[in-house]
Design a protein around this motif. Sequence first.
Motif, PDB file in Angstrom:
ATOM      1  N   ARG A 100     -58.801  -8.781 -41.325  1.00  0.00           N
ATOM      2  CA  ARG A 100     -58.980  -8.719 -42.727  1.00  0.00           C
ATOM      3  C   ARG A 100     -60.066  -8.240 -43.406  1.00  0.00           C
ATOM      4  NH1 ARG A 100     -54.821 -12.860 -42.197  1.00  0.00           N
ATOM      5  NH2 ARG A 100     -56.083 -14.437 -42.685  1.00  0.00           N
ATOM      6  N   ILE A 101     -61.153  -8.840 -43.002  1.00  0.00           N
ATOM      7  CA  ILE A 101     -62.522  -8.482 -43.649  1.00  0.00           C
ATOM      8  C   ILE A 101     -62.961  -6.979 -43.186  1.00  0.00           C
ATOM      9  CG2 ILE A 101     -64.802  -9.040 -43.529  1.00  0.00           C
ATOM     10  CD1 ILE A 101     -64.005 -12.058 -43.129  1.00  0.00           C
TER      11      ILE A 101
ATOM     12  N   PRO B 143     -56.839   5.367 -52.661  1.00  0.00           N
ATOM     13  CA  PRO B 143     -57.210   4.121 -53.184  1.00  0.00           C
ATOM     14  C   PRO B 143     -56.218   3.182 -53.422  1.00  0.00           C
ATOM     15  CG  PRO B 143     -58.242   5.746 -54.415  1.00  0.00           C
ATOM     16  CD  PRO B 143     -57.373   6.575 -53.573  1.00  0.00           C
ATOM     17  N   LEU B 144     -54.706   3.856 -53.191  1.00  0.00           N
ATOM     18  CA  LEU B 144     -53.767   2.938 -53.333  1.00  0.00           C
ATOM     19  C   LEU B 144     -53.418   1.973 -52.126  1.00  0.00           C
ATOM     20  CD1 LEU B 144     -51.093   5.222 -55.433  1.00  0.00           C
ATOM     21  CD2 LEU B 144     -52.315   3.482 -56.219  1.00  0.00           C
TER      22      LEU B 144
ATOM     23  N   SER C 144     -53.142  -8.481 -54.875  1.00  0.00           N
ATOM     24  CA  SER C 144     -51.695  -7.384 -54.825  1.00  0.00           C
ATOM     25  C   SER C 144     -51.041  -7.479 -53.633  1.00  0.00           C
ATOM     26  CB  SER C 144     -52.558  -5.814 -54.598  1.00  0.00           C
ATOM     27  OG  SER C 144     -53.437  -5.734 -53.750  1.00  0.00           O
ATOM     28  N   GLY C 145     -51.189  -8.639 -52.980  1.00  0.00           N
ATOM     29  CA  GLY C 145     -50.299  -8.828 -51.897  1.00  0.00           C
ATOM     30  C   GLY C 145     -50.481  -8.244 -50.491  1.00  0.00           C
ATOM     31  N   ARG C 146     -51.568  -7.385 -50.314  1.00  0.00           N
ATOM     32  CA  ARG C 146     -51.803  -6.501 -49.153  1.00  0.00           C
ATOM     33  C   ARG C 146     -51.614  -7.567 -47.778  1.00  0.00           C
ATOM     34  NH1 ARG C 146     -55.853  -3.757 -45.882  1.00  0.00           N
ATOM     35  NH2 ARG C 146     -57.614  -4.818 -46.794  1.00  0.00           N
ATOM     36  N   PHE C 147     -52.278  -8.796 -48.004  1.00  0.00           N
ATOM     37  CA  PHE C 147     -52.261  -9.605 -46.847  1.00  0.00           C
ATOM     38  C   PHE C 147     -51.212 -10.216 -46.773  1.00  0.00           C
ATOM     39  CE2 PHE C 147     -57.223 -10.083 -47.738  1.00  0.00           C
ATOM     40  CZ  PHE C 147     -57.346  -8.695 -46.977  1.00  0.00           C
TER      41      PHE C 147
ATOM     42  N   TYR D  26     -61.540  -7.472 -51.183  1.00  0.00           N
ATOM     43  CA  TYR D  26     -61.043  -8.576 -50.631  1.00  0.00           C
ATOM     44  C   TYR D  26     -60.124  -9.204 -51.715  1.00  0.00           C
ATOM     45  CZ  TYR D  26     -60.007 -11.621 -46.866  1.00  0.00           C
ATOM     46  OH  TYR D  26     -59.578 -12.415 -45.843  1.00  0.00           O
TER      47      TYR D  26
ATOM     48  N   ARG E  70     -58.339 -13.163 -39.485  1.00  0.00           N
ATOM     49  CA  ARG E  70     -59.317 -13.202 -40.566  1.00  0.00           C
ATOM     50  C   ARG E  70     -60.256 -12.090 -40.423  1.00  0.00           C
ATOM     51  NH1 ARG E  70     -58.564 -18.106 -42.751  1.00  0.00           N
ATOM     52  NH2 ARG E  70     -59.295 -19.750 -40.878  1.00  0.00           N
TER      53      ARG E  70
ATOM     54  N   LEU F   2     -55.011   0.279 -50.667  1.00  0.00           N
ATOM     55  CA  LEU F   2     -55.535  -1.298 -50.875  1.00  0.00           C
ATOM     56  C   LEU F   2     -54.707  -2.273 -51.412  1.00  0.00           C
ATOM     57  CD1 LEU F   2     -59.372  -0.749 -51.216  1.00  0.00           C
ATOM     58  CD2 LEU F   2     -58.602  -2.926 -50.458  1.00  0.00           C
ATOM     59  N   GLN F   3     -53.657  -1.472 -52.280  1.00  0.00           N
ATOM     60  CA  GLN F   3     -52.558  -2.299 -52.922  1.00  0.00           C
ATOM     61  C   GLN F   3     -51.282  -2.361 -52.296  1.00  0.00           C
ATOM     62  OE1 GLN F   3     -52.622  -1.500 -57.319  1.00  0.00           O
ATOM     63  NE2 GLN F   3     -54.171  -0.143 -56.853  1.00  0.00           N
ATOM     64  N   LEU F   4     -51.217  -1.673 -51.179  1.00  0.00           N
ATOM     65  CA  LEU F   4     -49.801  -1.741 -50.303  1.00  0.00           C
ATOM     66  C   LEU F   4     -49.875  -2.862 -49.214  1.00  0.00           C
ATOM     67  CD1 LEU F   4     -47.394   0.521 -50.025  1.00  0.00           C
ATOM     68  CD2 LEU F   4     -48.503   1.039 -47.756  1.00  0.00           C
ATOM     69  N   PRO F   5     -48.703  -3.588 -49.550  1.00  0.00           N
ATOM     70  CA  PRO F   5     -48.643  -4.744 -48.429  1.00  0.00           C
ATOM     71  C   PRO F   5     -48.642  -4.309 -47.094  1.00  0.00           C
ATOM     72  CG  PRO F   5     -46.975  -4.934 -50.265  1.00  0.00           C
ATOM     73  CD  PRO F   5     -47.780  -3.711 -50.414  1.00  0.00           C
ATOM     74  N   ALA F   6     -49.514  -4.785 -46.040  1.00  0.00           N
ATOM     75  CA  ALA F   6     -49.587  -4.168 -44.957  1.00  0.00           C
ATOM     76  C   ALA F   6     -48.799  -4.853 -43.912  1.00  0.00           C
ATOM     77  CB  ALA F   6     -51.236  -4.207 -44.568  1.00  0.00           C
TER      78      ALA F   6
ATOM     79  N   LEU G 188     -61.452  -1.100 -58.417  1.00  0.00           N
ATOM     80  CA  LEU G 188     -62.148  -0.341 -57.487  1.00  0.00           C
ATOM     81  C   LEU G 188     -62.124   1.147 -57.687  1.00  0.00           C
ATOM     82  CD1 LEU G 188     -61.050  -2.609 -54.607  1.00  0.00           C
ATOM     83  CD2 LEU G 188     -63.004  -1.213 -54.255  1.00  0.00           C
TER      84      LEU G 188
ATOM     85  N   SER H 136     -61.114  -4.597 -41.990  1.00  0.00           N
ATOM     86  CA  SER H 136     -60.429  -3.569 -42.672  1.00  0.00           C
ATOM     87  C   SER H 136     -60.680  -3.109 -44.012  1.00  0.00           C
ATOM     88  CB  SER H 136     -58.982  -3.890 -42.486  1.00  0.00           C
ATOM     89  OG  SER H 136     -58.586  -3.650 -40.935  1.00  0.00           O
ATOM     90  N   THR H 137     -60.980  -4.466 -44.630  1.00  0.00           N
ATOM     91  CA  THR H 137     -61.289  -4.430 -46.386  1.00  0.00           C
ATOM     92  C   THR H 137     -62.330  -3.558 -46.588  1.00  0.00           C
ATOM     93  OG1 THR H 137     -59.735  -6.342 -46.558  1.00  0.00           O
ATOM     94  CG2 THR H 137     -61.346  -5.552 -48.327  1.00  0.00           C
ATOM     95  N   VAL H 138     -63.576  -3.768 -45.849  1.00  0.00           N
ATOM     96  CA  VAL H 138     -64.851  -3.062 -45.940  1.00  0.00           C
ATOM     97  C   VAL H 138     -64.514  -1.755 -45.947  1.00  0.00           C
ATOM     98  CG1 VAL H 138     -67.247  -3.503 -45.944  1.00  0.00           C
ATOM     99  CG2 VAL H 138     -65.738  -4.797 -44.225  1.00  0.00           C
TER     100      VAL H 138
ATOM    101  N   THR I  11     -68.494  -3.905 -52.555  1.00  0.00           N
ATOM    102  CA  THR I  11     -67.137  -3.509 -52.050  1.00  0.00           C
ATOM    103  C   THR I  11     -66.206  -4.448 -51.359  1.00  0.00           C
ATOM    104  OG1 THR I  11     -68.170  -1.491 -52.081  1.00  0.00           O
ATOM    105  CG2 THR I  11     -66.264  -1.802 -50.745  1.00  0.00           C
ATOM    106  N   VAL I  12     -66.901  -5.408 -50.640  1.00  0.00           N
ATOM    107  CA  VAL I  12     -66.291  -6.340 -49.937  1.00  0.00           C
ATOM    108  C   VAL I  12     -65.489  -7.462 -50.803  1.00  0.00           C
ATOM    109  CG1 VAL I  12     -66.238  -7.322 -47.557  1.00  0.00           C
ATOM    110  CG2 VAL I  12     -68.456  -6.657 -48.617  1.00  0.00           C
TER     111      VAL I  12
ATOM    112  N   LEU J  11     -61.741   0.197 -45.906  1.00  0.00           N
ATOM    113  CA  LEU J  11     -60.867   0.651 -46.942  1.00  0.00           C
ATOM    114  C   LEU J  11     -61.619   0.597 -48.237  1.00  0.00           C
ATOM    115  CD1 LEU J  11     -58.258   1.440 -45.639  1.00  0.00           C
ATOM    116  CD2 LEU J  11     -57.135  -0.791 -46.465  1.00  0.00           C
ATOM    117  N   GLY J  12     -62.094  -0.342 -48.632  1.00  0.00           N
ATOM    118  CA  GLY J  12     -62.645  -0.308 -49.908  1.00  0.00           C
ATOM    119  C   GLY J  12     -63.865   0.622 -50.005  1.00  0.00           C
TER     120      GLY J  12
ATOM    121  N   ASP K 156     -60.463 -18.143 -45.351  1.00  0.00           N
ATOM    122  CA  ASP K 156     -60.808 -16.714 -45.522  1.00  0.00           C
ATOM    123  C   ASP K 156     -62.039 -16.565 -46.210  1.00  0.00           C
ATOM    124  OD1 ASP K 156     -58.379 -15.948 -44.227  1.00  0.00           O
ATOM    125  OD2 ASP K 156     -58.166 -14.371 -45.511  1.00  0.00           O
TER     126      ASP K 156
END
Lengths: 192, 192
Positions: free
Chosen positions: A136-137, A98-99, B151-154, B145, A133, A101-105, B101, A139-141, B140-141, A143-144, B165
Amino acid sequence: MARPRRIDRAAVLRASLAIADEAGLDAVTMQAVADRLGVTPMALYRHVDSKGDLLDGVVESMLDEIPVPPADLPWDQQLAGMGRSLREVARRHPAVFPLLLQLPAKTPRARSRREQVYAALREAGVAPQHIERVERIVSTVALGYAASEVSGRFGGHSSRTIDGDHRALETFVRAGLQPFITDQPDQPATPD
Amino acid sequence: MARPRRIDRAAVLRASLAIADEAGLDAVTMQAVADRLGVTPMALYRHVDSKGDLLDGVVESMLDEIPVPPADLPWDQQLAGMGRSLREVARRHPAVFPLLLQLPAKTPRARSRREQVYAALREAGVAPQHIERVERIVSTVALGYAASEVSGRFGGHSSRTIDGDHRALETFVRAGLQPFITDQPDQPATPD
DNA sequence: ACCTGAACACCGTTCAAGT
DNA sequence: ACCTGAACACCGTTCAAGT
């Protein structure tokens, strides 16, 4: 006089991840990691800056476990394959995943995974100005959803339900992509 | 002899959230929370079971900040409104929000927010057997998102990009829903 | 160059004692 | 009933010293 090095950064991250898998995130202590490597806690500081740095490294190291899908597959199968891989990684590392989702990619490794998604989306016909864009959407679904599952957010539902969930998720993403695909003039793309 | 109680659970959670907002999650120590309330750390244990319990309480308390959207709005505006609220909560509490989450969504409060989404999806025409699944996906999306953003992931992109976005996200969700809507026979719903 | 011993400030948590 | 003082085991991190 130069001594042979007994541990390196990769070994530290590997040991940390193993502890997290077996006993949870709170069990990942400098002491516990050091014990597993047969050194003292202080020895770790030559290979990681701090505990935060160690944790970041562990989280990012999970990205290596996502295989690169064969490029000759149709785009939707590439995407579905990456999604499946992501779920497997999540199940292997429920405490750490789960972390992600918080790691700057912005690390090279995260960037390379992103490129794969770009490629699949281009092949799907997503317009160039929407690619980033949409990545981002999507990948977020993925991952989340995987994160929610392994952290128990959805409660314990049966494996049958989970499988159905993922087929539904694939359907949802495929349909959600439609408005962003240029050669489908009946559904207008969002402006900007 | 009964003393007047100087603090209660709600006050403890409020103080903890404020500290997290101002100085991050690591700054939330029993000592710091107690200081802000004018008591000793040990006093907190009458109101929370442990630090983990405290943190769970703080995370869940954010749900109260999501307003209930007017029921007479069209379903897509209800959904969009909830998404907007979620983003505002995330921006107010960037350190704590991502933990949403990982919180099992089985508390009464989480359940009530879920019911709102069910209602909107029913109004959208989503088939009854798909409602729960689709709610998991849509929530979840939205959650993922908003969490990724704060958390600055983007990475730091401009507020102009962020607005774009979110319009894209709304388009994506609306389109992704189509296969699950019964009165649209040209797109078959997923089996099971 | 790499690891250790000793030391420091801080952490969550307990329990008996005070009011 | 509610809060505190004292105490415990443990935590991350530093720095000079050893090889």
